[in-house]
Design an enzyme around this catalytic site. Structure first.
Site, PDB file in Angstrom:
ATOM      1  N   ASP A 155       1.195  15.154 -23.867  1.00 40.92           N
ATOM      2  CA  ASP A 155       2.481  14.671 -23.337  1.00 40.92           C
ATOM      3  C   ASP A 155       2.275  13.848 -22.064  1.00 40.92           C
ATOM      4  OD1 ASP A 155       1.796  16.680 -21.514  1.00 40.92           O
ATOM      5  OD2 ASP A 155       3.618  17.851 -21.778  1.00 40.92           O
ATOM      6  N   GLU A 156       1.094  14.027 -21.420  1.00 39.89           N
ATOM      7  CA  GLU A 156       0.853  13.324 -20.150  1.00 39.89           C
ATOM      8  C   GLU A 156       0.785  11.815 -20.317  1.00 39.89           C
ATOM      9  OE1 GLU A 156      -1.683  14.650 -17.217  1.00 39.89           O
ATOM     10  OE2 GLU A 156      -1.315  16.767 -17.542  1.00 39.89           O
ATOM     11  N   TYR A 179      -7.100  11.207 -15.978  1.00 33.26           N
ATOM     12  CA  TYR A 179      -7.227  11.903 -17.277  1.00 33.26           C
ATOM     13  C   TYR A 179      -6.182  11.366 -18.255  1.00 33.26           C
ATOM     14  CZ  TYR A 179      -5.737  15.448 -20.666  1.00 33.26           C
ATOM     15  OH  TYR A 179      -5.311  16.084 -21.809  1.00 33.26           O
TER      16      TYR A 179
HETATM   17  N1  NAD Z   1      -4.969  22.466 -22.728  1.00 32.52           N
HETATM   18  C1  NAD Z   1      -3.809  21.829 -22.781  1.00 32.52           C
HETATM   19  O1  NAD Z   1      -2.822  22.274 -22.189  1.00 32.52           O
HETATM   20  C2  NAD Z   1      -3.667  20.559 -23.599  1.00 32.52           C
HETATM   21  C3  NAD Z   1      -2.373  20.063 -23.850  1.00 32.52           C
HETATM   22  C4  NAD Z   1      -2.224  18.879 -24.590  1.00 32.52           C
HETATM   23  C5  NAD Z   1      -3.361  18.242 -25.094  1.00 32.52           C
HETATM   24  N2  NAD Z   1      -4.608  18.736 -24.836  1.00 32.52           N
HETATM   25  C6  NAD Z   1      -5.769  18.045 -25.447  1.00 32.52           C
HETATM   26  O2  NAD Z   1      -6.354  18.985 -26.349  1.00 32.52           O
HETATM   27  C7  NAD Z   1      -7.756  18.752 -26.474  1.00 32.52           C
HETATM   28  C8  NAD Z   1      -8.518  20.043 -26.215  1.00 32.52           C
HETATM   29  O3  NAD Z   1      -8.219  20.498 -24.895  1.00 32.52           O
HETATM   30  P1  NAD Z   1      -8.712  21.916 -24.354  1.00 32.52           P
HETATM   31  O4  NAD Z   1      -7.682  22.412 -23.432  1.00 32.52           O
HETATM   32  O5  NAD Z   1      -9.171  22.756 -25.474  1.00 32.52           O
HETATM   33  O6  NAD Z   1      -9.943  21.450 -23.479  1.00 32.52           O
HETATM   34  P2  NAD Z   1     -11.408  22.074 -23.320  1.00 32.52           P
HETATM   35  O7  NAD Z   1     -11.983  21.355 -22.149  1.00 32.52           O
HETATM   36  O8  NAD Z   1     -11.367  23.546 -23.343  1.00 32.52           O
HETATM   37  O9  NAD Z   1     -12.140  21.602 -24.653  1.00 32.52           O
HETATM   38  C9  NAD Z   1     -12.583  20.295 -24.877  1.00 32.52           C
HETATM   39  C10 NAD Z   1     -13.848  20.362 -25.716  1.00 32.52           C
HETATM   40  O10 NAD Z   1     -14.286  19.031 -25.986  1.00 32.52           O
HETATM   41  C11 NAD Z   1     -15.682  18.974 -25.826  1.00 32.52           C
HETATM   42  N3  NAD Z   1     -16.054  17.594 -25.492  1.00 32.52           N
HETATM   43  C12 NAD Z   1     -15.634  16.871 -24.424  1.00 32.52           C
HETATM   44  N4  NAD Z   1     -16.202  15.658 -24.464  1.00 32.52           N
HETATM   45  C13 NAD Z   1     -16.990  15.617 -25.564  1.00 32.52           C
HETATM   46  C14 NAD Z   1     -17.865  14.655 -26.111  1.00 32.52           C
HETATM   47  N5  NAD Z   1     -18.061  13.474 -25.526  1.00 32.52           N
HETATM   48  N6  NAD Z   1     -18.526  14.949 -27.252  1.00 32.52           N
HETATM   49  C15 NAD Z   1     -18.365  16.167 -27.847  1.00 32.52           C
HETATM   50  N7  NAD Z   1     -17.584  17.131 -27.351  1.00 32.52           N
HETATM   51  C16 NAD Z   1     -16.898  16.853 -26.225  1.00 32.52           C
HETATM   52  C17 NAD Z   1     -15.988  19.953 -24.704  1.00 32.52           C
HETATM   53  O11 NAD Z   1     -17.341  20.386 -24.719  1.00 32.52           O
HETATM   54  C18 NAD Z   1     -15.018  21.076 -25.007  1.00 32.52           C
HETATM   55  O12 NAD Z   1     -15.587  22.027 -25.877  1.00 32.52           O
HETATM   56  C19 NAD Z   1      -8.077  17.640 -25.474  1.00 32.52           C
HETATM   57  O13 NAD Z   1      -8.124  16.420 -26.190  1.00 32.52           O
HETATM   58  C20 NAD Z   1      -6.893  17.641 -24.510  1.00 32.52           C
HETATM   59  O14 NAD Z   1      -6.684  16.357 -23.978  1.00 32.52           O
HETATM   60  C21 NAD Z   1      -4.789  19.878 -24.094  1.00 32.52           C
HETATM   61  O1  UPG Z   2      -5.119  26.127  -9.413  1.00 32.71           O
HETATM   62  C1  UPG Z   2      -4.127  25.467  -9.746  1.00 32.71           C
HETATM   63  C2  UPG Z   2      -4.097  24.692 -10.935  1.00 32.71           C
HETATM   64  C3  UPG Z   2      -2.956  23.959 -11.211  1.00 32.71           C
HETATM   65  N1  UPG Z   2      -1.893  23.958 -10.387  1.00 32.71           N
HETATM   66  C4  UPG Z   2      -0.680  23.192 -10.741  1.00 32.71           C
HETATM   67  O2  UPG Z   2      -0.197  23.745 -11.947  1.00 32.71           O
HETATM   68  C5  UPG Z   2       0.336  22.740 -12.814  1.00 32.71           C
HETATM   69  C6  UPG Z   2      -0.427  22.816 -14.142  1.00 32.71           C
HETATM   70  O3  UPG Z   2      -1.770  22.417 -13.921  1.00 32.71           O
HETATM   71  P1  UPG Z   2      -2.925  22.648 -15.013  1.00 32.71           P
HETATM   72  O4  UPG Z   2      -2.886  24.059 -15.467  1.00 32.71           O
HETATM   73  O5  UPG Z   2      -4.187  22.091 -14.467  1.00 32.71           O
HETATM   74  O6  UPG Z   2      -2.379  21.775 -16.250  1.00 32.71           O
HETATM   75  P2  UPG Z   2      -1.904  20.253 -16.286  1.00 32.71           P
HETATM   76  O7  UPG Z   2      -2.448  19.467 -15.174  1.00 32.71           O
HETATM   77  O8  UPG Z   2      -0.414  20.277 -16.468  1.00 32.71           O
HETATM   78  O9  UPG Z   2      -2.633  19.738 -17.633  1.00 32.71           O
HETATM   79  C7  UPG Z   2      -2.688  20.566 -18.827  1.00 32.71           C
HETATM   80  O10 UPG Z   2      -1.650  20.201 -19.685  1.00 32.71           O
HETATM   81  C8  UPG Z   2      -1.712  18.848 -20.166  1.00 32.71           C
HETATM   82  C9  UPG Z   2      -0.489  18.661 -21.053  1.00 32.71           C
HETATM   83  O11 UPG Z   2       0.644  18.519 -20.242  1.00 32.71           O
HETATM   84  C10 UPG Z   2      -3.017  18.619 -20.897  1.00 32.71           C
HETATM   85  O12 UPG Z   2      -3.087  17.288 -21.351  1.00 32.71           O
HETATM   86  C11 UPG Z   2      -4.208  18.942 -19.987  1.00 32.71           C
HETATM   87  O13 UPG Z   2      -5.434  18.811 -20.688  1.00 32.71           O
HETATM   88  C12 UPG Z   2      -4.053  20.361 -19.499  1.00 32.71           C
HETATM   89  O14 UPG Z   2      -5.086  20.697 -18.586  1.00 32.71           O
HETATM   90  C13 UPG Z   2       0.162  21.419 -12.070  1.00 32.71           C
HETATM   91  O15 UPG Z   2       1.379  21.057 -11.444  1.00 32.71           O
HETATM   92  C14 UPG Z   2      -0.907  21.718 -11.018  1.00 32.71           C
HETATM   93  O16 UPG Z   2      -0.759  20.909  -9.871  1.00 32.71           O
HETATM   94  C15 UPG Z   2      -1.892  24.730  -9.210  1.00 32.71           C
HETATM   95  O17 UPG Z   2      -0.926  24.746  -8.462  1.00 32.71           O
HETATM   96  N2  UPG Z   2      -3.020  25.453  -8.935  1.00 32.71           N
END
Ligand code: NAD
Ligand code: UPG
Length: 369
Positions: A155-156, A179
């Protein structure tokens, strides 16, 4: 940290697909694999992952699936090893019919300090994968109708929405941090490959996802990690939960199991859609929730549940648990995506934020024992 996925027995279904999952050793990818590998025993799953710092937190994320006959793991960096990736996709015994691309550096905070690395890793990794798919579909044109590529965006990419504002899948892209910009760049490059090379690619743009095995750089696991050192009266000052800025920014949180099920719903929808239309080029789906909460309230909720469950403390002084730190260079105030479209393909959120947090905290405390 808690390790259980919360995924209990998933009814097995007979489907034959050869599936490549990138970034499957990470937080969301590994939970999605836990779900799909068990649900589709007749599908073959190959996970490629570079195994970043976020991957093996405490225990191997792939522990559950690594013993399954229909699962293979390959350590591979998509950004650095284009040739090996090409061999895997175009010159091996595999006949991939589905690709699910989770791989990315995912931490917003880290991206402010090393923006170029995020561009290099996220954009190049995705484009290398797309190039391999271009070769694949050139050499096997008949595969196109059966080929499903799901890219995990965020969503970012839309940037923040003001109070009362809501954005659907056609909304403009306005990323505000390195990012998010790297993820938006991937989305635009994908758009080019869809039109220029007729590769059907479907995007998923999700709210924040939370659950077991998330790396403690994200707010919920950071909070649980700090609480490991809590006494009934609070946490020592240096170890307190860091709140960026005033903590009034909001986020919407979806449980990782609900997210895994959304991927499954979209995959199943694609199985029917792509085969029925020769000019299908993919769709974009927002995956969201109405569970919106500001950072300070989120942290207070976790602390309250934790202190009640662990010490029987019913009321707490939040200031003894948190410390305010410098805010991000830019911190999106809130995200509000319209997720009507995914609901139309049959998906709905099953785990409320309260319920998900209760379970997470309970598992965390049990794990400590
Ligand atoms: N966590 C969230 O809240 C969130 C929300 C929306 C979208 N996403 C997206 O979901 C996906 C997964 O996120 P996550 O939270 O599981 O993150 P994560 O960091 O836990 O997992 C990402 C994985 O990708 C692998 N990776 C990164 N670069 C790579 C490369 N060049 N080659 C092979 N492997 C690689 C890492 O080793 C890791 O295992 C990402 O694309 C992220 O942008 C995450
Ligand atoms: O130690 C911390 C970590 C985060 N935050 C705040 O908490 C919120 C959430 O932060 P974080 O948990 O790092 O998530 P996001 O930055 O919202 O990003 C997450 O959610 C996104 C979807 O919205 C994904 O794309 C990203 O990969 C995932 O990391 C933000 O306002 C941060 O500024 C704090 O105050 N303290």
């Amino acid at each position: 940290m808690t390790q259980d996925s919360g995924i209990s027995d998933v009814g097995a279904e007979t489907v034959n697909e050869d599936v490549l999952v990138t970034g499957g050793a990470g937080f969301i990818g590994s939970h999605t694999l836990d779900y799909l590998v068990q649900k589709y025993p007749d599908c073959k799953f190959t996970c490629v992952d570079k195994l970043s710092y976020a991957t093996n937190y405490l225990e191997n994320n792939l522990r559950k699936v690594s013993g399954c006959d229909n699962f293979t793991f390959i350590k591979l960096d998509l950004a650095e090893e284009h040739q090996r990736l090409d061999e895997l996709i175009n010159h091996s015994a595999n006949n991939f019919t589905t690709i699910i691309n989770f791989a990315a550096e995912s931490c917003v905070d880290k991206s402010f300090n090393d923006p170029l690395y995020f561009t290099k890793n996220n954009v190049l990794a995705t484009q290398n994968l797309l190039e391999c798919c271009r070769t694949l579909l050139n050499s096997k044109p008949n595969l196109r109708r059966n080929f499903k590529f799901i890219h995990i965006s965020t969503d970012e990419v839309y940037g923040e929405q003001k109070e009362g504002e809501i954005i659907d899948e056609d909304g403009p892209l306005h990323p505000t941090n390195p990012y998010a910009a790297s993820k938006a760049a991937c989305d635009l490059i994908i758009e080019a490959y869809k039109h220029s090379y007729k590769i059907p690619i479907t995007l998923i743009r999700s709210n924040n996802v939370y659950g077991p095995r998330q790396f403690p750089e994200k707010i919920i696991p950071a909070c649980l990690k700090a609480l490991q050192k809590a006494s009934p009266t609070g946490i020592a000052e240096k170890e307190r939960i860091p709140i960026h800025g005033n903590g009034r920014h909001t986020r919407r949180y979806l449980h990782v199991l609900d997210f895994a099920k959304a991927v499954d719903h979209i995959w199943n929808w694609l199985k029917n859609t792509s085969e029925s239309s020769s000019d299908f080029l993919g769709e974009t789906f927002n995956v969201g929730t109405d569970d919106e909460v500001d950072n300070l309230s989120m942290v207070k909720l976790i602390c309250t549940i934790f202190m009640r469950k662990k010490f029987g403390v019913e009321s707490l002084d939040a200031s003894s648990f948190i410390r305010h730190t410098k805010d991000r260079n830019y911190n999106d105030f809130r995200y509000s995506i319209d997720f009507t479209k995914i609901k139309k393909v049959g998906w709905k959120q099953e785990i409320s934020l309260e319920q998900g947090i209760e379970e997470l905290v309970k598992a965390e405390i049990e794990n400590e024992k």
